[in-house]
Motif scaffolding. Structure first.
Motif, mmCIF file in Angstrom:
data_model
loop_
_atom_site.group_PDB
_atom_site.id
_atom_site.type_symbol
_atom_site.label_atom_id
_atom_site.label_comp_id
_atom_site.label_asym_id
_atom_site.label_seq_id
_atom_site.Cartn_x
_atom_site.Cartn_y
_atom_site.Cartn_z
ATOM 1 N N VAL A 80 0.711 -1.018 -0.193
ATOM 2 C CA VAL A 80 -0.098 -0.024 -0.322
ATOM 3 C C VAL A 80 1.417 1.256 0.170
ATOM 4 O O VAL A 80 0.355 2.146 -0.367
ATOM 5 C CB VAL A 80 -0.932 0.194 1.241
ATOM 6 N N GLY A 81 1.804 1.104 0.339
ATOM 7 C CA GLY A 81 3.083 2.132 1.183
ATOM 8 C C GLY A 81 3.526 3.011 -0.830
ATOM 9 O O GLY A 81 3.643 4.169 -0.244
ATOM 10 N N ASN A 82 4.197 1.818 -1.059
ATOM 11 C CA ASN A 82 5.123 1.741 -2.419
ATOM 12 C C ASN A 82 4.091 2.552 -3.506
ATOM 13 O O ASN A 82 3.958 3.575 -4.234
ATOM 14 C CB ASN A 82 5.195 0.679 -2.638
ATOM 15 N N ALA A 83 2.685 1.961 -3.478
ATOM 16 C CA ALA A 83 1.258 1.887 -4.370
ATOM 17 C C ALA A 83 1.048 3.529 -4.316
ATOM 18 O O ALA A 83 1.341 4.104 -4.950
ATOM 19 C CB ALA A 83 0.449 1.050 -4.207
ATOM 20 N N LEU A 84 1.083 3.488 -2.976
ATOM 21 C CA LEU A 84 0.765 5.337 -2.637
ATOM 22 C C LEU A 84 1.695 6.500 -3.368
ATOM 23 O O LEU A 84 1.825 6.932 -4.045
ATOM 24 C CB LEU A 84 0.412 5.368 -1.243
ATOM 25 N N SER A 85 2.986 5.824 -3.044
ATOM 26 C CA SER A 85 4.124 6.489 -3.125
ATOM 27 C C SER A 85 4.259 6.828 -5.057
ATOM 28 O O SER A 85 4.444 8.244 -5.709
ATOM 29 C CB SER A 85 5.052 6.125 -3.462
ATOM 30 N N PHE A 87 1.359 6.818 -7.647
ATOM 31 C CA PHE A 87 0.550 6.960 -7.886
ATOM 32 C C PHE A 87 0.322 8.613 -7.124
ATOM 33 O O PHE A 87 -0.691 9.230 -7.548
ATOM 34 C CB PHE A 87 -0.673 6.918 -8.618
ATOM 35 N N ALA A 88 1.057 9.460 -6.388
ATOM 36 C CA ALA A 88 0.910 10.045 -5.650
ATOM 37 C C ALA A 88 0.569 11.048 -6.482
ATOM 38 O O ALA A 88 1.724 11.687 -7.309
ATOM 39 C CB ALA A 88 2.155 10.643 -4.732
ATOM 40 N N GLY A 90 0.911 14.410 -5.177
ATOM 41 C CA GLY A 90 1.448 15.744 -4.530
ATOM 42 C C GLY A 90 2.535 14.869 -3.513
ATOM 43 O O GLY A 90 1.984 13.350 -2.863
ATOM 44 N N PHE A 91 3.667 16.225 -3.443
ATOM 45 C CA PHE A 91 4.553 15.301 -2.277
ATOM 46 C C PHE A 91 4.395 14.931 -0.978
ATOM 47 O O PHE A 91 4.891 14.232 -0.828
ATOM 48 C CB PHE A 91 5.637 16.624 -2.173
ATOM 49 N N SER A 92 3.229 15.518 -1.169
ATOM 50 C CA SER A 92 3.007 15.068 1.071
ATOM 51 C C SER A 92 2.311 13.389 1.259
ATOM 52 O O SER A 92 2.680 12.972 1.745
ATOM 53 C CB SER A 92 2.168 16.177 1.406
ATOM 54 N N VAL A 93 1.388 13.691 0.040
ATOM 55 C CA VAL A 93 0.831 12.370 -0.167
ATOM 56 C C VAL A 93 1.849 10.937 -0.116
ATOM 57 O O VAL A 93 1.971 10.082 0.172
ATOM 58 C CB VAL A 93 -0.389 12.199 -1.171
ATOM 59 N N MET A 94 2.790 11.925 -1.087
ATOM 60 C CA MET A 94 4.036 10.605 -1.192
ATOM 61 C C MET A 94 5.052 10.420 -0.434
ATOM 62 O O MET A 94 5.482 9.241 0.140
ATOM 63 C CB MET A 94 5.016 11.385 -2.093
ATOM 64 N N LEU A 95 4.847 11.898 1.023
ATOM 65 C CA LEU A 95 5.528 11.347 2.142
ATOM 66 C C LEU A 95 4.795 10.752 3.229
ATOM 67 O O LEU A 95 5.340 10.126 3.549
ATOM 68 C CB LEU A 95 5.994 12.579 3.008
ATOM 69 N N GLY A 155 10.427 7.097 -15.763
ATOM 70 C CA GLY A 155 10.434 8.099 -14.616
ATOM 71 C C GLY A 155 10.548 6.909 -13.267
ATOM 72 O O GLY A 155 9.840 5.851 -12.942
ATOM 73 N N TRP A 156 9.915 7.832 -12.003
ATOM 74 C CA TRP A 156 10.658 7.039 -10.384
ATOM 75 C C TRP A 156 8.535 6.768 -10.458
ATOM 76 O O TRP A 156 9.213 5.795 -9.640
ATOM 77 C CB TRP A 156 10.903 8.509 -10.280
ATOM 78 N N ARG A 157 8.300 7.508 -10.613
ATOM 79 C CA ARG A 157 6.961 6.433 -10.456
ATOM 80 C C ARG A 157 6.893 4.608 -11.054
ATOM 81 O O ARG A 157 6.357 4.110 -10.032
ATOM 82 C CB ARG A 157 6.137 6.966 -11.182
ATOM 83 N N VAL A 158 7.295 4.975 -11.983
ATOM 84 C CA VAL A 158 7.540 3.340 -11.838
ATOM 85 C C VAL A 158 8.538 2.182 -11.716
ATOM 86 O O VAL A 158 7.598 1.361 -11.328
ATOM 87 C CB VAL A 158 8.217 3.393 -13.668
#
Length: 404
Positions: A80-85, A87-88, A90-95, A155-158
């Motif tokens: 869950v944490g990495n999936a959220l990162s 597809f975040a 914004g920055f706060s959501v990725m944090l 890309g970092w999201r991948v």
């Protein structure tokens, strides 16, 4: 060794990759979200803080369920944490995603260490722990460079999506391969916290903070040290880190093997040699070849301390080892944060890019002194126990003679 250790190693590989790969894609993340590099650095420090907090918190909560179910829950949290990162928006959501993923880190390694040790005979416990941690060391050889390459190319999201997929594989592996051991009767918060009454548990965590912290004092500033002092190009740093990872891999295997034979002598040797290697790194960092050799050696010696330290904690908290084991994993990250800060202090004081090596040598040397103290206290305890046992035997023998 049981096949279940493979499932634990896969989970460790994913966790190790997500912990360190952020450093390789940090500039891209910062550009994408429009924040500065120091602000993006919260993705690193926030993760470390989450490990320190999450290790005892989730492990304590996990005393209510079986260890297998808890491991599966932790891998789910990691996904869950990495999936959220990935597809975040914004920055706060990725944090937040990074912190969620980090909460699984300490508890997974802490509970996983106990499970790995329980799967094998007593004389193979340290080797079993080292095989689980092998996933973490392989992550530094394959996962981190590979994740960095993917991040730069696609890309970092991948990168974080791939890490989440690794978590799914780890979850399936735990579900399929790790046996259901049931919930031990000793697993309760009261019993787990009682383990911390033993001074040896605190000494082990202090050795973890200072011993491996010595490694992180140097490795945190390895890029400026290698480019500005040794004369390497920035592109070569990736391969230098691979060498460091190879050293970690070899040190982890050797540490587990020899800790099963002679745990404390192994700690004396590795901590002493690590302090010396860090001290020498101040000089060898000025030569490309010697710098690469010393960096590999530091990786090997640093991670050779991990299986014996983790087993020492399990031995000293044998009645209720889970929380102490997880807290010791948190101690690694606390040591990383402390050492990185101290290394930055000496650099800011104008002592040069090699000065963190002096800090690291001092930290590891202090850990060596604590290991001597731990061995002394353990020897005194064993001697006292032996005297009590001998006295009891004499009393029983005297009673038998009186009856006759």
């Amino acid at each position: 060794m049981p096949l279940a250790l493979l499932a634990l190693a896969i989970g460790a590989f994913g966790i190790g990759t997500t912990e360190f790969v952020i450093m390789g894609v940090l500039p891209q993340v910062a550009d994408d979200f429009g924040v500065t590099i120091p602000t993006a650095g919260w993705l690193v420090s926030g993760y470390a803080l989450g490990v320190v907090i999450g290790a005892p918190l989730l492990t304590g909560l996990g005393t209510k369920v079986s260890r297998k179910k808890m491991l599966m829950f932790l891998m789910g949290l990691f996904i869950v944490g990495n999936a959220l990162s990935a597809f975040a928006p914004g920055f706060s959501v990725m944090l937040i995603g990074r912190i969620i993923a980090s909460l699984a880190h300490g508890a997974f390694f802490g509970i996983g260490s106990v499970v790995a040790a329980d799967l094998v005979a007593p004389e193979k416990k340290a080797s079993a722990i080292s095989l689980m941690f092998m996933g973490l060391t392989v992550a530094n050889i394959v996962g981190v460079p590979g994740g960095t390459y993917i991040g730069q190319a696609l890309g970092w999201r991948v990168t974080f999506a791939v890490v989440a997929a690794l978590g799914i594989i780890g979850l399936l592996g735990v579900a399929k391969l790790v046996p259901e051991m049931g919930k031990p009767e000793t697993d309760s918060l009261r019993n787990e916290f009682a383990a911390f009454r033993n001074v040896q548990v605190w000494l082990a965590m202090a050795m973890t903070v200072l011993g491996y912290g010595g490694v992180f004092a140097a490795i945190t500033y390895i890029t400026p040290m290698m480019t500005e002092v040794a004369g390497y190009s920035e592109g070569a740093v990736t391969w230098l880190l691979v060498l460091f990872g190879v050293g970690m891999f070899l040190g982890n295997l050797l540490g587990g093997k020899f800790a099963d034979r002679a745990l404390m002598p192994m700690l004396f040797t590795t901590l002493g040699a690590l302090a010396l290697a860090l001290l020498l790194f101040t000089a060898t960092a000025h030569d490309k070849v010697l710098a690469a050799i010393t960096l590999t050696l530091i990786g090997a010696l640093g991670f050779a301390t991990v299986p014996p330290l983790q087993k020492w904690v399990l031995d000293q908290a044998s009645a209720a080892p889970t929380l102490a084991s997880a807290a010791n994993i948190g101690a690694f990250n606390l040591g990383n944060a402390l050492a990185a800060w101290l290394g930055g202090v000496v650099i800011a004081a104008g002592l040069g890019y090699t000065s963190p090596n002096w800090v690291g040598a001092l930290l590891s040397g202090t850990a060596l002194l604590l290991s001597f103290l731990a061995a002394f206290l353990d020897r005194r305890r064993r001697r006292a126990s032996g005297n009590v046992a001998a006295g009891s035997a004499q009393v029983q023998q005297s009673g038998v003679l009186l009856e006759h």
